[in-house]
Design an enzyme around this catalytic site. Structure first.
Site, PDB file in Angstrom:
ATOM      1  N   ARG A   1      70.517 -56.635 -32.984  1.00  0.00           N
ATOM      2  CA  ARG A   1      69.412 -56.109 -32.189  1.00  0.00           C
ATOM      3  C   ARG A   1      68.485 -55.302 -33.091  1.00  0.00           C
ATOM      4  O   ARG A   1      68.923 -54.723 -34.094  1.00  0.00           O
ATOM      5  CB  ARG A   1      69.941 -55.216 -31.063  1.00  0.00           C
ATOM      6  CG  ARG A   1      70.888 -55.916 -30.102  1.00  0.00           C
ATOM      7  CD  ARG A   1      71.466 -54.914 -29.096  1.00  0.00           C
ATOM      8  NE  ARG A   1      72.370 -55.546 -28.143  1.00  0.00           N
ATOM      9  CZ  ARG A   1      73.688 -55.662 -28.304  1.00  0.00           C
ATOM     10  NH1 ARG A   1      74.259 -55.155 -29.413  1.00  0.00           N
ATOM     11  NH2 ARG A   1      74.436 -56.249 -27.403  1.00  0.00           N
TER      12      ARG A   1
ATOM     13  N   LYS B   1      75.733 -51.222 -28.639  1.00  0.00           N
ATOM     14  CA  LYS B   1      75.653 -50.443 -27.413  1.00  0.00           C
ATOM     15  C   LYS B   1      76.939 -49.647 -27.223  1.00  0.00           C
ATOM     16  O   LYS B   1      78.028 -50.147 -27.455  1.00  0.00           O
ATOM     17  CB  LYS B   1      75.431 -51.374 -26.221  1.00  0.00           C
ATOM     18  CG  LYS B   1      74.058 -52.056 -26.228  1.00  0.00           C
ATOM     19  CD  LYS B   1      73.861 -52.919 -25.000  1.00  0.00           C
ATOM     20  CE  LYS B   1      72.465 -53.537 -24.986  1.00  0.00           C
ATOM     21  NZ  LYS B   1      72.270 -54.395 -23.790  1.00  0.00           N
TER      22      LYS B   1
ATOM     23  N   HIS C   1      63.989 -59.736 -30.647  1.00  0.00           N
ATOM     24  CA  HIS C   1      65.057 -60.269 -29.795  1.00  0.00           C
ATOM     25  C   HIS C   1      65.031 -61.796 -29.804  1.00  0.00           C
ATOM     26  O   HIS C   1      66.065 -62.450 -29.633  1.00  0.00           O
ATOM     27  CB  HIS C   1      64.922 -59.745 -28.365  1.00  0.00           C
ATOM     28  CG  HIS C   1      66.235 -59.639 -27.655  1.00  0.00           C
ATOM     29  ND1 HIS C   1      67.210 -58.726 -28.007  1.00  0.00           N
ATOM     30  CD2 HIS C   1      66.754 -60.342 -26.619  1.00  0.00           C
ATOM     31  CE1 HIS C   1      68.256 -58.864 -27.216  1.00  0.00           C
ATOM     32  NE2 HIS C   1      68.012 -59.846 -26.369  1.00  0.00           N
TER      33      HIS C   1
ATOM     34  N   ARG D   1      67.092 -62.874 -32.555  1.00  0.00           N
ATOM     35  CA  ARG D   1      68.509 -62.772 -32.172  1.00  0.00           C
ATOM     36  C   ARG D   1      68.924 -64.039 -31.404  1.00  0.00           C
ATOM     37  O   ARG D   1      69.972 -64.626 -31.684  1.00  0.00           O
ATOM     38  CB  ARG D   1      68.699 -61.527 -31.307  1.00  0.00           C
ATOM     39  CG  ARG D   1      70.109 -61.306 -30.757  1.00  0.00           C
ATOM     40  CD  ARG D   1      70.127 -59.919 -30.104  1.00  0.00           C
ATOM     41  NE  ARG D   1      71.260 -59.703 -29.219  1.00  0.00           N
ATOM     42  CZ  ARG D   1      72.462 -59.289 -29.621  1.00  0.00           C
ATOM     43  NH1 ARG D   1      72.699 -59.088 -30.896  1.00  0.00           N
ATOM     44  NH2 ARG D   1      73.426 -59.069 -28.742  1.00  0.00           N
TER      45      ARG D   1
ATOM     46  N   HIS E   1      78.455 -58.941 -27.899  1.00  0.00           N
ATOM     47  CA  HIS E   1      78.469 -59.039 -26.442  1.00  0.00           C
ATOM     48  C   HIS E   1      79.823 -58.574 -25.909  1.00  0.00           C
ATOM     49  O   HIS E   1      80.870 -58.999 -26.407  1.00  0.00           O
ATOM     50  CB  HIS E   1      78.233 -60.486 -25.997  1.00  0.00           C
ATOM     51  CG  HIS E   1      76.825 -60.945 -26.169  1.00  0.00           C
ATOM     52  ND1 HIS E   1      76.477 -62.276 -26.271  1.00  0.00           N
ATOM     53  CD2 HIS E   1      75.665 -60.252 -26.260  1.00  0.00           C
ATOM     54  CE1 HIS E   1      75.167 -62.384 -26.411  1.00  0.00           C
ATOM     55  NE2 HIS E   1      74.657 -61.169 -26.411  1.00  0.00           N
TER      56      HIS E   1
ATOM     57  N   TYR F   1      73.776 -69.379 -24.189  1.00  0.00           N
ATOM     58  CA  TYR F   1      73.324 -70.172 -25.327  1.00  0.00           C
ATOM     59  C   TYR F   1      73.948 -71.565 -25.373  1.00  0.00           C
ATOM     60  O   TYR F   1      73.612 -72.357 -26.237  1.00  0.00           O
ATOM     61  CB  TYR F   1      73.663 -69.449 -26.639  1.00  0.00           C
ATOM     62  CG  TYR F   1      72.955 -68.131 -26.783  1.00  0.00           C
ATOM     63  CD1 TYR F   1      71.601 -68.071 -27.097  1.00  0.00           C
ATOM     64  CD2 TYR F   1      73.638 -66.932 -26.605  1.00  0.00           C
ATOM     65  CE1 TYR F   1      70.956 -66.863 -27.218  1.00  0.00           C
ATOM     66  CE2 TYR F   1      72.997 -65.721 -26.734  1.00  0.00           C
ATOM     67  CZ  TYR F   1      71.654 -65.690 -27.034  1.00  0.00           C
ATOM     68  OH  TYR F   1      71.012 -64.491 -27.160  1.00  0.00           O
TER      69      TYR F   1
END
Length: 306
Positions: free
Chosen positions: A157, A181, A252, A255, A278, A287
């Site tokens: 990110r 995150k 992004h 990414r 993730h 994806y």
């Protein structure tokens, strides 16, 4: 929060401290959660609720239905429902409520459009054009090449790349330590082109932009401070203007591009999930559309009744 009943306001303030101190969420995420919860509690107060134990599934569903009448997107409604479920579970866990009112609250199923991505030719053209323009040795040009190469190589990110320090990069093993995150740490590999771009940036360009306040930041802005996410976004948009036919993507989008190309190249979903950081494999599965052509070709080559 000042217009809410006292128990609601007190609980919301405590929840904010929990999000910041215990979950270590970013200020942007904290603001989003508090905004969603404040809206729900305001709706509940208008229906006569003054205590957390007054919340029930009918009140929460009424609030969610009101979001729909206001024309909120399904993705927004799904996010807000999730925020409420996490909040009511926390209220029960911390003894602020005797029941979890949000446990039965469903979320509208969000439509998941396929994320735009560059094809391999466009990605190569983007990186080649940036490298060509940096041949004059300009510090900013060399920095931009290194950032673009790292974004595409790692699928990180933009915020993760901007917060990197020099010590987070292990060039001997060609891996970078990324804090995602919730400050979750992961180690992501990168390739030789990215390593070469990083080497030039660190040896030739970063010392030029370095100032006493630069600290250990890996990437510096024009004035020597840690580079800002907005500057990187603007740079990516500007660089993509040099690629004929390329979609207008931000960081992004790179990414998404990295994930797409990994899967097209044969990487499995678990590997891509780990690289992207993730929490859920379901997030990575968006994806899987990119593998359709590859699977179709394999089917026609291998199946006797193709």
């Amino acid at each position: 929060m000042q217009d809410l009943p006292e128990e609601f306001a007190t609980a919301l303030a405590a929840y904010e401290r929990h999000l910041v101190a215990e979950r270590d969420l970013t200020p942007h995420t904290v603001r989003a959660y508090l905004g969603d919860l404040s809206g729900m509690l305001t709706h509940a107060a208008a229906l006569g609720c003054t205590r957390l134990d007054d919340l029930d599934i009918r009140t929460l569903r009424s609030w969610l239905a009101n979001q729909q009448t206001l024309g909120k997107a399904r993705t927004t409604m799904a996010r807000r429902a999730t925020a409420v479920r996490v909040f009511t579970a926390w209220a029960l866990r911390t003894g602020r409520a005797t029941a979890d009112a949000g446990a039965q609250l469903g979320s509208p199923k969000a439509h998941k459009p396929l994320p735009p991505a560059l094809d391999v030719t466009q990605a190569r053209a983007l990186l080649d054009a940036a490298a060509s323009q940096a041949d004059d040795g300009s510090p900013v040009g060399l920095r931009d090449v290194a950032i673009l190469e790292l974004l595409y190589a790692t699928g990180a990110r933009v915020g993760e790349v901007c917060t990197l320090d020099i010590d987070d990069v292990d060039r001997s093993r060609r891996v970078v330590r990324v804090f995602g995150k919730g400050r979750k740490e992961r180690t992501v590999p990168y390739g030789l082109p990215a390593d070469q771009a990083l080497g030039r940036w660190l040896a030739e360009a970063r010392p030029v932009l370095f100032v006493p306040g630069s600290g250990a930041a890996l990437f510096l802005g024009a004035r020597g401070g840690r580079i800002d996410q907005r500057a990187v976004r603007s740079m990516v948009h500007r660089r993509l203007e040099d690629v004929p036919g390329a979609p207008d993507l931000g960081p992004h989008g790179l990414r998404h591009t990295a994930a797409t190309h990994l899967l097209e190249g044969g990487a499995d979903l678990r590997t891509v999930q780990e690289m992207l950081g993730h929490a859920s494999l379901a997030t990575t599965q968006i994806y899987t559309h990119v593998t359709t052509d590859r699977l179709r070709k394999a089917y026609h080559l291998a199946h006797p009744r193709a």
